[in-house]
Write an enzyme that holds these catalytic residues in place. Structure first.
Site, PDB file in Angstrom:
ATOM      1  N   ASP A 238      20.646  -8.812  -6.508  1.00 47.14           N
ATOM      2  CA  ASP A 238      21.215  -7.592  -7.084  1.00 47.14           C
ATOM      3  C   ASP A 238      20.543  -6.409  -6.393  1.00 47.14           C
ATOM      4  O   ASP A 238      19.474  -6.543  -5.818  1.00 47.14           O
ATOM      5  CB  ASP A 238      21.123  -7.516  -8.622  1.00 47.14           C
ATOM      6  CG  ASP A 238      19.788  -7.903  -9.215  1.00 47.14           C
ATOM      7  OD1 ASP A 238      18.755  -7.698  -8.552  1.00 47.14           O
ATOM      8  OD2 ASP A 238      19.770  -8.390 -10.369  1.00 47.14           O
TER       9      ASP A 238
ATOM     10  N   HIS B  78      16.035  -9.391  -5.403  1.00 49.72           N
ATOM     11  CA  HIS B  78      16.261  -8.329  -6.393  1.00 49.72           C
ATOM     12  C   HIS B  78      15.820  -7.028  -5.734  1.00 49.72           C
ATOM     13  O   HIS B  78      14.627  -6.707  -5.697  1.00 49.72           O
ATOM     14  CB  HIS B  78      15.428  -8.584  -7.656  1.00 49.72           C
ATOM     15  CG  HIS B  78      15.871  -9.784  -8.434  1.00 49.72           C
ATOM     16  ND1 HIS B  78      17.103  -9.847  -9.068  1.00 49.72           N
ATOM     17  CD2 HIS B  78      15.262 -10.964  -8.693  1.00 49.72           C
ATOM     18  CE1 HIS B  78      17.215 -11.026  -9.684  1.00 49.72           C
ATOM     19  NE2 HIS B  78      16.116 -11.719  -9.460  1.00 49.72           N
TER      20      HIS B  78
ATOM     21  N   ASN C  84      11.222 -21.079  -5.178  1.00 48.07           N
ATOM     22  CA  ASN C  84      12.021 -19.860  -5.369  1.00 48.07           C
ATOM     23  C   ASN C  84      11.108 -18.684  -5.741  1.00 48.07           C
ATOM     24  O   ASN C  84      10.240 -18.823  -6.609  1.00 48.07           O
ATOM     25  CB  ASN C  84      13.016 -20.121  -6.522  1.00 48.07           C
ATOM     26  CG  ASN C  84      14.080 -19.062  -6.686  1.00 48.07           C
ATOM     27  OD1 ASN C  84      14.781 -18.740  -5.734  1.00 48.07           O
ATOM     28  ND2 ASN C  84      14.227 -18.524  -7.880  1.00 48.07           N
TER      29      ASN C  84
ATOM     30  N   GLU D 268      19.292 -14.823  -6.184  1.00 47.42           N
ATOM     31  CA  GLU D 268      19.425 -13.967  -7.384  1.00 47.42           C
ATOM     32  C   GLU D 268      19.729 -12.519  -6.988  1.00 47.42           C
ATOM     33  O   GLU D 268      19.143 -11.580  -7.527  1.00 47.42           O
ATOM     34  CB  GLU D 268      18.121 -14.000  -8.203  1.00 47.42           C
ATOM     35  CG  GLU D 268      17.672 -15.386  -8.594  1.00 47.42           C
ATOM     36  CD  GLU D 268      16.438 -15.417  -9.492  1.00 47.42           C
ATOM     37  OE1 GLU D 268      16.042 -14.351 -10.018  1.00 47.42           O
ATOM     38  OE2 GLU D 268      15.867 -16.506  -9.657  1.00 47.42           O
TER      39      GLU D 268
ATOM     40  N   GLU E 194       8.347 -18.504  -8.678  1.00 49.69           N
ATOM     41  CA  GLU E 194       7.425 -17.353  -8.739  1.00 49.69           C
ATOM     42  C   GLU E 194       5.958 -17.752  -8.951  1.00 49.69           C
ATOM     43  O   GLU E 194       5.283 -17.220  -9.830  1.00 49.69           O
ATOM     44  CB  GLU E 194       7.870 -16.385  -9.848  1.00 49.69           C
ATOM     45  CG  GLU E 194       9.287 -15.870  -9.647  1.00 49.69           C
ATOM     46  CD  GLU E 194       9.733 -14.885 -10.721  1.00 49.69           C
ATOM     47  OE1 GLU E 194       8.980 -14.654 -11.684  1.00 49.69           O
ATOM     48  OE2 GLU E 194      10.841 -14.327 -10.578  1.00 49.69           O
TER      49      GLU E 194
END
Ligand code: XIL
Length: 397
Positions: free
Chosen positions: A258, A226, A190, A256, A149
């Site tokens: 979701d 996400h 990432n 990651e 990030e």
């Protein structure tokens, strides 16, 4: 290669019915389907039983225990106990380990964030941290998220302590230190909100290009994914964005995943979530060079979403009672598995992925001549949900 992928896909179709997410992912020639986990929940034996189900999970990521505040809480004092618990579990299960992460603006201990540093002293701290942590886990990590990030949504560099003190040079410093400490692990950049074509995605590609231009090892880009129900980009857009990364010669993975929704969840949103999980995983299947998908914990019980995004939750494929949600079947069906019942009983009944895959490779080899004339299996287009409306929605808290 495409012939082999097609052969694998065709050869395995009959084998993977109800086989589990990882077994089905391998049948589509992904390396793994996996999940994040975290130390506190490892005391829940029902949770661990499903985590150990290698038909569903061929890979795990420690959600917190390799981060800086855990691994070097005081300067020069390294602590690997918690991270080792997850690494040992992966090893015992034969699951790949994605290691996460080395440099981030969050979960940095006070001695780093409140120290008075110069470029030189903070660069030394950064190199020392990475060298120690990567050496400790040498040989255990399929990949490391080296830098996490680093970008703002407009593609500029985030004003972290790293950027403020060292400038963008902190990124090559980090990748070089990681490569020197373990030449055999894959080194990833990432980030989130790089899953569709945007200034931020372009900036992430520029990070890769800049490293490559200096001959610094960079192997992959992790796209966190996400998402929010109703805002997940369409499968074909996700796939074409993945290709803009793989065109640079790096691999990609969803790291990651979701898909959150307003709580309490509605049946309509659970059905949308099923489609959207399928689109995300399907886009990885569609792209040569997309190696795998990791969900950010498998159950709503331990998801980071409710505590981070007020009023949202229900973001994982298993609910709070560890029962499979429609999203599970959405994923399994894009991977060529057949829909399962919505209980978690199959956790103990699933076949092992190893023998399934070995059988398939043999079948693929013997049927290659026939299936080479079959159209690619990786082109199914689902219905297309809306584009994300508000990219800020995707920001971390
Ligand atoms: C999250 C963890 O899941 C939480 O338990 C923790 O409190 C905060 O971090 N992007 C990342 C992950 O790269 O490391 C974050 O994990 C979620 C967002």
């Amino acid at each position: 290669m495409q012939i082999l992928k097609t052969a694998l896909a065709v050869g395995l179709t009959a084998q993977v019915a109800n086989a589990g997410l990882h077994a089905a992912a391998k049948s589509k020639n992904l390396l793994y389907f996996g999940t994040a986990t975290d130390n506190p929940e490892l005391s829940n034996s029902a949770y661990v039983t499903q985590l150990n189900n290698t038909a569903d999970f061929g890979q795990i990521t420690p959600g917190n225990s390799q981060k800086w505040d855990t691994t070097e809480p005081s300067q020069g004092q390294f602590s690997y106990e918690k991270g080792d618990v997850v690494a040992d579990l992966a090893e015992a299960n034969g699951q790949k380990l994605r290691c996460h992460n080395l440099v981030w603006h969050q979960q940095v201990p006070g001695w780093v964030s409140s120290g008075s540093w110069t470029n030189e002293t903070l660069s030394a701290v950064l190199k020392n941290h990475i060298t120690n942590v990567v050496k400790h886990y040498k040989g255990k990590c399929y990949a490391w998220d080296v830098v996490n990030e680093a970008l703002n949504d407009d593609g500029s560099f985030r004003d972290s302590i790293w950027y403020k003190t060292i400038g963008e040079e902190y990124i090559p410093i980090a990748f070089e230190a990681a490569a020197a400490a373990d030449p055999d692990t894959k080194l990833y950049y990432n980030d989130y909100s790089i899953e569709w074509s945007s200034d931020k995605a372009t900036a992430a590609q520029n990070i890769v290009k800049n490293l490559q231009a200096r001959n610094i090892k960079v192997d992959g880009v992790g796209l966190q994914a996400h998402f929010t129900v109703g805002q997940t980009p369409p499968r074909k857009d996700l796939a074409s964005n993945l290709k803009s990364f793989t065109a640079l010669g790096v691999e990609v993975a969803y790291t990651e995943v979701d898909v959150r929704m307003k709580t309490p969840a509605t049946e309509a949103n659970l059905q949308k979530q099923k489609t959207e999980f399928g689109d995300i995983v399907g886009s990885c299947v569609d792209v040569e060079g997309c190696v795998g998908v990791t969900i950010w914990d498998y159950t709503d019980k331990y998801s980071w979403v409710p505590s981070t995004f007020e009023g949202y939750g229900a973001a994982c494929p298993w609910d709070e009672d560890l029962q499979k949600k429609p999203a599970y079947d959405g994923i399994l069906s894009v991977l060529g598995g057949s829909a399962s019942s919505s209980s978690s009983a199959s956790a103990t009944a699933a076949p092992t992925p190893v023998s399934t895959f070995a059988t398939a490779v043999k079948q693929a080899t013997t049927t290659q001549a026939v299936v080479s004339e079959t159209p690619a299996q990786k082109s199914v287009e689902p219905e297309q949900p809306e584009q994300p409306e508000d990219e800020d929605e995707f920001c971390d808290a």
